[in-house]
Design an enzyme around this catalytic site. Structure first.
Site, PDB file in Angstrom:
ATOM      1  N   GLU A   1       1.110  -1.318  -0.165  1.00 11.87           N
ATOM      2  CA  GLU A   1      -0.503  -0.101   0.515  1.00 11.87           C
ATOM      3  C   GLU A   1       0.429   1.544   0.075  1.00 11.87           C
ATOM      4  OE1 GLU A   1      -3.145  -0.095  -0.719  1.00 11.87           O
ATOM      5  OE2 GLU A   1      -3.433  -2.459   0.091  1.00 11.87           O
TER       6      GLU A   1
ATOM      7  N   CYS B   1      -8.480  -1.838   7.617  1.00  8.72           N
ATOM      8  CA  CYS B   1      -6.998  -1.466   7.272  1.00  8.72           C
ATOM      9  C   CYS B   1      -6.569   0.193   6.757  1.00  8.72           C
ATOM     10  CB  CYS B   1      -6.638  -2.010   6.075  1.00  8.72           C
ATOM     11  SG  CYS B   1      -7.050  -4.176   5.720  1.00  8.72           S
TER      12      CYS B   1
ATOM     13  N   HIS C   1      -1.157  -6.054   2.126  1.00  5.90           N
ATOM     14  CA  HIS C   1      -2.462  -6.706   2.079  1.00  5.90           C
ATOM     15  C   HIS C   1      -2.159  -8.058   1.431  1.00  5.90           C
ATOM     16  CE1 HIS C   1      -5.533  -3.140   2.439  1.00  5.90           C
ATOM     17  NE2 HIS C   1      -6.336  -4.369   2.888  1.00  5.90           N
TER      18      HIS C   1
END
Length: 207
Positions: free
Chosen positions: A79, A146, A170
Site C-alpha cells: 500500500e 486497514c 494486503h
C-alpha cells in the site's frame, strides 16, 4: 533491527484471518540481527490503533509492518497511502466488529487528506517479483480498518517526528476462505509466508 508486525482478528462473518497465522509463524523466525514482535489488532475503527501505539512505545521498533487480508485481491499488495476517511460501505451491513458503520467520517479531524507509507515499496516489489511472488503497488487501502490503521500509523509517525518506517501490506484470502466462492482469487499461506520472509529480509538489507 526491530520490526513490529501487526495483523487482525477475523471480521465480516469470516472465521479466520490469514494474518493471524502469519503472525504466529513470524514469532518463530530467527533472522540474524532482527528482533520481531507481533500484535493482533481488533477490527474496530476506534480501537485498532491504541494497542499498536502502546506496543510501539514499549518495543521502540525501527519498522512497523501492518498486515491485512483483502478478499478478492490476487497478489501481495504494497500500500502506497492511507486516506483520512472511515466508511464501511464496502463491508456491507455489518460495519466493523463492534457494529460501527461510519459514512464519510474523518479519522483525524483537520488531518491531512492522505499520508504516504514510508516502507521502500519499490524495493520490496522488486524483491517479491524476483522470487516469483505475485505482487503490486496499491494506491488504495480502502476505507475500512486497514486504511484506518495505515493512516493513523503514519499520522503518529509524522506528528512525533519519529524515524520509524511504517506501512501496510494486503494479502489475499487463503483457499479455505474462498472454497464456496471459487471465482474469487486466493493464495496459500505458504506463499504468503514466503512473501513475508522476503519482505523482512529486504528490510534488513536496506536498513
Amino acid at each position: 533491527m526491530r520490526i513490529l508486525i501487526s495483523g487482525f482478528e477475523p471480521f465480516g462473518g469470516l472465521t479466520t484471518n490469514p494474518t493471524m497465522e502469519l503472525l504466529q509463524r513470524a514469532e518463530t523466525y530467527n533472522f540474524e540481527g532482527i528482533d520481531i514482535q507481533t500484535i493482533t489488532l481488533p477490527v474496530v475503527y476506534q480501537k485498532c490503533m491504541p494497542p499498536l501505539l502502546k506496543q510501539m512505545e514499549e518495543f521502540n521498533p525501527d519498522v512497523v509492518l501492518c498486515l491485512g487480508v483483502a478478499v478478492g485481491r490476487s497478489s501481495i499488495d504494497l500500500e502506497r497511502t492511507g486516506i483520512n476517511i472511515q466508511d464501511s460501505a464496502g463491508e456491507g451491513d455489518r460495519g466493523d466488529n463492534s457494529g460501527d458503520k461510519p459514512v464519510d467520517r474523518p479519522i483525524i479531524p483537520d488531518g491531512p487528506d492522505g499520508l504516504f507509507a514510508t516502507l521502500p515499496i519499490r524495493d520490496l516489489l522488486s524483491a517479491l517479483r524476483e522470487k516469483g511472488i505475485p505482487a503490486k503497488i496499491s494506491n488504495s487501502a480502502g476505507t475500512y480498518i486497514c486504511n484506518t490503521t495505515l493512516y493513523s500509523l503514519m499520522y503518529e509517525i509524522d506528528k512525533t517526528g519519529s524515524t520509524v518506517k511504517g506501512g501496510f501490506i494486503h494479502v489475499p484470502a487463503t483457499p479455505d476462505m474462498t472454497a464456496s466462492q471459487p471465482h474469487l482469487p486466493s493464495m496459500d499461506i505458504a506463499t504468503q509466508e514466503k512473501a513475508l520472509k522476503i519482505v523482512i529480509s529486504k528490510l534488513k538489507e536496506i536498513n
